[in-house]
Design a protein around this motif. Structure first.
Motif, short mmCIF file in Angstrom:
data_model
loop_
_atom_site.label_atom_id
_atom_site.label_comp_id
_atom_site.label_asym_id
_atom_site.label_seq_id
_atom_site.Cartn_x
_atom_site.Cartn_y
_atom_site.Cartn_z
N ALA A 50 -13.77 -7.18 12.94
CA ALA A 50 -14.76 -8.27 12.98
C ALA A 50 -15.68 -8.26 11.75
CB ALA A 50 -15.58 -8.18 14.26
N ASP A 51 -15.82 -7.12 11.09
CA ASP A 51 -16.65 -7.04 9.88
C ASP A 51 -16.12 -7.93 8.76
OD1 ASP A 51 -18.09 -5.08 11.24
OD2 ASP A 51 -17.12 -3.41 10.19
N TYR A 52 -14.86 -8.33 8.87
CA TYR A 52 -14.21 -9.09 7.80
C TYR A 52 -14.03 -10.57 8.14
CZ TYR A 52 -13.40 -4.46 6.00
OH TYR A 52 -13.58 -3.19 5.53
N LYS A 53 -14.65 -11.00 9.21
CA LYS A 53 -14.56 -12.42 9.59
C LYS A 53 -15.09 -13.26 8.43
CE LYS A 53 -15.89 -15.71 13.10
NZ LYS A 53 -14.89 -16.19 13.90
N GLY A 54 -14.38 -14.34 8.12
CA GLY A 54 -14.76 -15.21 7.02
C GLY A 54 -14.23 -14.77 5.67
N LYS A 55 -13.47 -13.68 5.65
CA LYS A 55 -12.91 -13.14 4.40
C LYS A 55 -11.39 -13.13 4.48
CE LYS A 55 -17.04 -11.06 3.40
NZ LYS A 55 -18.00 -12.09 3.19
N THR A 56 -10.75 -13.15 3.32
CA THR A 56 -9.33 -12.85 3.24
C THR A 56 -9.24 -11.33 3.15
OG1 THR A 56 -8.85 -14.92 2.10
CG2 THR A 56 -7.23 -13.15 1.88
N LEU A 57 -8.46 -10.74 4.04
CA LEU A 57 -8.39 -9.28 4.13
C LEU A 57 -6.95 -8.81 3.94
CD1 LEU A 57 -9.65 -6.50 4.88
CD2 LEU A 57 -9.16 -7.07 7.28
N VAL A 58 -6.80 -7.79 3.09
CA VAL A 58 -5.52 -7.12 2.93
C VAL A 58 -5.67 -5.74 3.56
CG1 VAL A 58 -3.77 -6.26 1.33
CG2 VAL A 58 -5.06 -8.35 0.77
N ILE A 59 -4.87 -5.49 4.59
CA ILE A 59 -4.86 -4.17 5.24
C ILE A 59 -3.59 -3.45 4.79
CG2 ILE A 59 -4.63 -2.91 7.40
CD1 ILE A 59 -6.27 -5.05 8.77
N ASP A 60 -3.76 -2.20 4.37
CA ASP A 60 -2.64 -1.40 3.89
C ASP A 60 -2.57 -0.13 4.74
OD1 ASP A 60 -0.86 0.26 2.44
OD2 ASP A 60 -1.47 -0.66 0.54
N PHE A 61 -1.54 -0.03 5.60
CA PHE A 61 -1.30 1.19 6.38
C PHE A 61 -0.53 2.17 5.50
CE2 PHE A 61 -2.05 -1.69 9.91
CZ PHE A 61 -2.69 -0.89 10.84
N TRP A 62 -0.99 3.42 5.45
CA TRP A 62 -0.38 4.42 4.57
C TRP A 62 -0.62 5.82 5.13
CZ3 TRP A 62 -3.03 8.07 1.40
CH2 TRP A 62 -4.43 8.07 1.56
N ALA A 63 0.01 6.80 4.47
CA ALA A 63 -0.21 8.21 4.81
C ALA A 63 -0.09 9.04 3.54
CB ALA A 63 0.82 8.69 5.83
N THR A 64 -0.73 10.18 3.51
CA THR A 64 -0.73 11.02 2.31
C THR A 64 0.67 11.53 1.96
OG1 THR A 64 -1.30 12.96 3.65
CG2 THR A 64 -3.12 11.80 2.56
N TRP A 65 1.52 11.72 2.95
CA TRP A 65 2.86 12.26 2.74
C TRP A 65 3.88 11.19 2.34
CZ3 TRP A 65 5.98 9.62 5.91
CH2 TRP A 65 5.44 9.12 7.09
N CYS A 66 3.49 9.93 2.37
CA CYS A 66 4.40 8.79 2.17
C CYS A 66 4.54 8.46 0.68
CB CYS A 66 3.87 7.59 2.95
SG CYS A 66 4.72 6.05 2.63
N ILE A 67 5.69 8.78 0.11
CA ILE A 67 5.93 8.55 -1.32
C ILE A 67 5.88 7.05 -1.67
CG2 ILE A 67 7.54 8.88 -3.24
CD1 ILE A 67 6.20 11.48 -2.13
N PRO A 68 6.54 6.15 -0.91
CA PRO A 68 6.43 4.72 -1.24
C PRO A 68 4.99 4.21 -1.16
CG PRO A 68 8.31 5.09 0.19
CD PRO A 68 7.54 6.38 0.14
N CYS A 69 4.19 4.77 -0.26
CA CYS A 69 2.78 4.38 -0.17
C CYS A 69 2.08 4.70 -1.49
CB CYS A 69 2.06 5.13 0.95
SG CYS A 69 2.71 4.84 2.61
N ARG A 70 2.30 5.91 -1.95
CA ARG A 70 1.68 6.35 -3.21
C ARG A 70 2.14 5.50 -4.39
NH1 ARG A 70 0.64 12.58 -3.53
NH2 ARG A 70 0.08 13.05 -1.41
N LYS A 71 3.43 5.14 -4.39
CA LYS A 71 3.96 4.32 -5.48
C LYS A 71 3.37 2.92 -5.48
CE LYS A 71 8.35 6.69 -6.19
NZ LYS A 71 9.81 6.57 -6.20
N SER A 72 2.97 2.44 -4.32
CA SER A 72 2.42 1.07 -4.23
C SER A 72 0.97 1.00 -4.69
CB SER A 72 2.54 0.55 -2.80
OG SER A 72 1.60 1.16 -1.94
N PHE A 73 0.27 2.12 -4.75
CA PHE A 73 -1.17 2.10 -5.02
C PHE A 73 -1.57 1.58 -6.40
CE2 PHE A 73 -2.35 5.39 -1.54
CZ PHE A 73 -2.25 4.39 -0.59
N PRO A 74 -0.86 1.88 -7.47
CA PRO A 74 -1.30 1.31 -8.76
C PRO A 74 -1.32 -0.22 -8.76
CG PRO A 74 0.16 3.16 -9.14
CD PRO A 74 0.20 2.87 -7.66
N ALA A 75 -0.37 -0.85 -8.09
CA ALA A 75 -0.34 -2.32 -8.03
C ALA A 75 -1.52 -2.85 -7.22
CB ALA A 75 0.98 -2.81 -7.44
#
Length: 186
Positions: A50-75
């Motif tokens: 609810a803190d983001y009502k009125g905003k466009t929000l991008v939620i990114d689910f990730w984990a420290t052990w997840c290599i594809p997660c880490r690779k996506s972070f620079p973008a």
């Protein structure tokens, strides 16, 4: 025994490289309400959808052990830089599916070591004891998973994995284009 190990290795590699083909970032166009959550961030502050009502929000689910997660972070970091002065666009990273007992420290250290200024919250444990309660509510089978939510709290787009066929700039452009489409349609 060797065949079983090879099969297991194949599925581990497959799971860790979800969406590594040349397909576009967005897997699904969606029009469903984003599941609500109340989570704590890395500083112990409560964060609500609810803190983001009125905003466009991008939620990114990730984990420290997840290599594809880490690779996506620079973008995603590149996209965040573009929107840093736009109060209508926000980014939230939900750390999920961690298995290490000291996962909070691992997350804080990872963010600091990589100089990622990501507003990160921690998922909660479900009834099964696994740290993926809210992840499951969002109905994605793996990570990284991104949700693009409009100002009314509706998930407009969602994606699974990271496309290794794209450069960082190309991935950032896809994310930016999705954000701009949501902003335009609102």
């Amino acid at each position: 025994m060797k065949q079983i190990l090879l099969i297991i290795l194949f599925f581990v590699c497959l799971a860790s490289n979800v969406n590594a083909s040349a397909k576009p970032l967005v897997d699904t166009v969606s029009n469903r309400p984003a599941p609500k959550f109340i989570l704590k961030d890395t500083n112990g502050k409560i964060v609500r959808l609810a803190d983001y009502k009125g905003k466009t929000l991008v939620i990114d689910f990730w984990a420290t052990w997840c290599i594809p997660c880490r690779k996506s972070f620079p973008a995603i970091k590149m996209v965040m830089e573009k929107y840093k002065n736009d109060p209508t666009v926000k980014f939230l990273f939900i750390d999920t599916k961690e298995v290490a007992a000291n996962y909070k420290k691992l997350v804080r250290d990872f963010l600091a070591d990589n100089k990622y200024d990501f507003h990160t919250v921690f998922d909660e444990k479900g009834e099964d004891g696994k740290m993926d309660l809210n992840f499951k509510k969002y109905l994605m089978p793996g990570i990284p998973a991104k949700y693009f939510i409009d100002k009314n709290g509706i998930i407009r787009y969602q994606s699974l994995g990271f496309n290794t066929a794209l450069s960082i700039k190309e991935s950032a452009l896809e994310i930016k284009n999705i954000i701009e489409k949501i902003k335009k349609d609102n």
